[in-house]
Design an enzyme around this catalytic site. Structure first.
Site, PDB file in Angstrom:
ATOM      1  N   ARG A 199       0.816  -1.227   0.000  1.00 23.60           N
ATOM      2  CA  ARG A 199       0.000   0.000   0.000  1.00 23.60           C
ATOM      3  C   ARG A 199       0.843   1.268   0.000  1.00 23.60           C
ATOM      4  NH1 ARG A 199      -4.176  -3.228   3.758  1.00 23.60           N
ATOM      5  NH2 ARG A 199      -5.364  -4.032   1.996  1.00 23.60           N
ATOM      6  N   TYR A 255      -6.539  -2.115  -6.856  1.00 27.31           N
ATOM      7  CA  TYR A 255      -5.678  -3.184  -6.327  1.00 27.31           C
ATOM      8  C   TYR A 255      -4.952  -2.795  -5.044  1.00 27.31           C
ATOM      9  CZ  TYR A 255      -1.843  -1.637  -9.648  1.00 27.31           C
ATOM     10  OH  TYR A 255      -0.895  -0.962 -10.365  1.00 27.31           O
ATOM     11  N   GLU A 256      -4.360  -3.796  -4.372  1.00 26.03           N
ATOM     12  CA  GLU A 256      -3.827  -3.652  -2.999  1.00 26.03           C
ATOM     13  C   GLU A 256      -4.943  -3.328  -1.999  1.00 26.03           C
ATOM     14  OE1 GLU A 256      -0.769  -4.447  -2.470  1.00 26.03           O
ATOM     15  OE2 GLU A 256       0.280  -4.114  -4.338  1.00 26.03           O
ATOM     16  N   GLY A 257      -6.131  -3.847  -2.263  1.00 28.68           N
ATOM     17  CA  GLY A 257      -7.287  -3.541  -1.412  1.00 28.68           C
ATOM     18  C   GLY A 257      -7.975  -2.304  -1.955  1.00 28.68           C
TER      19      GLY A 257
END
Length: 598
Positions: A267, A405-407
């Protein structure tokens, strides 16, 4: 070391400018790394933007090999395993400056160095690290990360892929399907998550991939995507794929933990990966605005364009300030743990985990600013911005994935507040005391005296302190009202998250600027002062709106009246800044320099 703060503590503490790391603090070694990365991007990537847009996957692989030869894939890898063993700030810096030209390349780079290599350096056994990490660090091998499935996206632990021990007890047999796998088309190694029997949590495995001996692994076709077009993204199917038992990553059932911690690091690196694209978009937009003549004058002279340029530059500066502040905090934490005897693995993991809240904040704020920046870039170019002949439309398409992406940004918003409340429950951040103090202050008689704000940033810092009270008031009341059921009130959490995010970003920008004033003097950094003031003003407006939305949605009667009165008090300036004047000052500098210059 007494200045080392804990993650999330910024919301209840006054942070001193001298205790934060800023881009102006780069060491000579870091500046050399930045310059060599920029040179690589300008030589190898920027002139070949068209090849990325035409889905030239082989070119992405070739560029990755070159990055490997130059050592860029090994910055975060300890020297023991063939890496450069540089600190966390250098890792973030490399990720930042290598990502400015093409989202296709930065996705391949991020997936390989982050979630492709990192899980082995942080969770692998000594044998696993010796065997795989040097190959990944040099670019001889490329890594991918197989977590997402058709039915398991944000709910990562719900994957259906199975791992079953063979009768002789020497292998696990993996069966299942993964999707959206970056680098799948040219990887040699996959970090695969699968469930053993009916375990509550998934388990991680290191799976080798050789196209000549597929071991039951088949790849789907390349996905057709809105952006990041030359980043290889495929489905991966496992059919009785045999993995030696010694290739289990960490212990059985620890896969979910590995996945979550890899994402924390991912993140902050994703936030960094959105910075140089913003610098380049601002610079290209300004160059165009200086050249494009309408009504007999360059469009850079028009207020409507100058507003855009000032806002784009301000958000870029704020993103840099906050990202490097967090990177510096994480590096300090890692150092502290190493000095107290932790292994490299433990120190790095715990260091990043400590600042998981900040990593989520950055992921949301910087990815959203990057999208706005690209959007305004198109607008400044006008009709030309919509054309594939200018770099703006690809920047806009590439920026879109960063919010997913990455949550997703929604998940990260919920996480930032959720993790803060959990830290408070564990006693790592004292939220309760300050929240109760704010409650008492609201009940008391307000102070009507006019404070002395003669000193530069005195009022801004007083406002920051009040904004923190606004967050504590809203979040504290919500926790009191809903307790453990707060998680179910997502819209309320989203509003609280936006307040939290704006506070961190605004504070980082002011502290960086204050540090600059202390070293260079006020006269030389007038534009940075203007950006810090402009960012804070916008933050106050957002917080006033989100705070009101929250308060009127979960309170009524006297409580509502009192909290709205408190919110007005906490978001009030004594002396409003002249916003148009601030924007003019910023735009004049950027336009005169013909690009982003901070």
């Amino acid at each position: 070391m007494e200045n080392i703060i804990r993650g999330g503590q910024f919301i209840v503490k006054e942070i001193q400018a001298e205790n934060i790391f800023t881009p102006e603090d780069f060491t000579e070694e870091q500046k050399m790394m930045r310059d060599s990365v920029q040179e690589f991007v300008d030589r190898e990537l920027w002139p070949n933007k068209e090849r990325f847009e035409k889905k030239d996957y082989a070119f992405t692989e070739e560029a990755m090999k070159k990055a490997g030869e130059l050592g860029f894939l090994s910055v975060a890898v300890p020297e023991t395993y063939g890496g450069l063993g540089m600190g966390f700030v250098s890792t973030v810096l490399t990720c930042d400056y290598i990502s400015g030209a093409s989202g296709s390349f930065s996705t391949a780079f991020g997936a390989h160095t982050g979630i492709g290599t990192m899980p082995i350096t942080l969770y692998g056994t000594e044998e696993q690290k010796q065997k795989y990490v040097p190959k990944l660090a040099s670019g001889e091998w490329f890594g991918s990360y197989c977590l997402t499935e058709p039915g398991a996206g944000s709910d990562a632990n719900s994957g259906k892929t199975k791992a079953e021990l063979t009768e002789d007890g020497k292998h696990y047999k993996i069966n299942g399907q993964k999707m959206w796998i970056s680098n799948a088309g040219f990887c040699h190694l996959m970090i695969v998550f699968a469930r053993i029997e009916n375990d509550k949590n998934i388990t991680g495995f290191i799976v080798e991939y050789d196209p000549n001996n597929t071991n039951g692994i088949t790849l789907g076709e390349e996905e057709h995507k809105l952006g990041i077009r030359a980043s290889s993204t495929r489905q991966v199917f496992f059919n009785d794929t045999l993995v030696p038992i010694e290739n289990m990553l960490a212990d059985r059932g620890e896969g979910f933990k590995i996945a979550m911690n890899a994402l924390n690091i991912g993140r902050i690196k994703l936030a960094a990966a959105c910075l140089d694209s913003q610098r380049r978009i601002v610079s290209k937009a300004v160059e165009y605005a200086n050249e494009r003549v309408q009504f007999k004058t360059p469009i850079a002279n028009f207020g409507a364009i100058r507003k855009k340029i000032a806002d784009m530059a301000t958000n870029t500066y704020a993103g840099e300030s906050a990202t490097y502040r967090a990177a510096g905090d994480i590096e300090n934490r890692i150092k502290m743990r190493l000095e107290s005897g932790n292994s490299h693995q433990e120190a790095e993991l715990k260091g990043v985990e400590e600042f998981a809240i900040e990593c989520s904040i950055l992921k949301v704020a910087v990815s959203e600013d990057a999208q706005i920046c690209a959007d305004e870039g198109i607008q400044i170019f006008g009709g030309m911005g919509f054309s594939e002949d200018t770099p703006m439309e690809s920047a806009w398409r590439d920026a879109r994935i960063t919010r997913i992406y990455e949550g997703t940004n929604e998940i990260n918003r919920l996480l930032s507040v959720g993790m803060l409340i959990k830290k408070a429950m564990k006693g790592h951040v004292d939220l309760l005391g300050p929240a109760m103090a704010v409650g008492e202050e609201l009940m008391g008689i307000p102070d009507f005296s006019t404070p002395d704000y003669d000193e530069l940033f005195a009022e801004e810092k007083a406002i920051l302190a009040k904004l923190k009270k606004a967050f504590l008031m809203v979040a504290g009341s919500a926790v009191q009202k809903y307790g453990t059921e707060l998680e179910e009130n997502q819209q309320l959490l989203l509003a609280a998250a936006d307040i939290l995010i704006e506070i961190y970003m605004a504070e980082s920008t002011i502290l960086r600027t204050e540090k600059l004033i202390n070293s260079k003097g006020q006269e030389t950094v007038k534009e940075q002062i203007a950006m810090a003031k402009l960012y804070l003003y916008n933050a106050v407006e957002t917080i006033a709106q989100k705070g009101k939305e929250g308060i009127i949605s979960f309170t009524d009667g006297d409580e509502q009246r009192m909290m709205l009165m408190g919110l007005r008090r906490f978001t009030k300036y004594e002396n409003y800044p002249n916003i148009i004047e601030l924007r003019e000052r910023i735009a004049s500098k950027v336009i005169a320099e013909n690009g982003y210059c901070f």
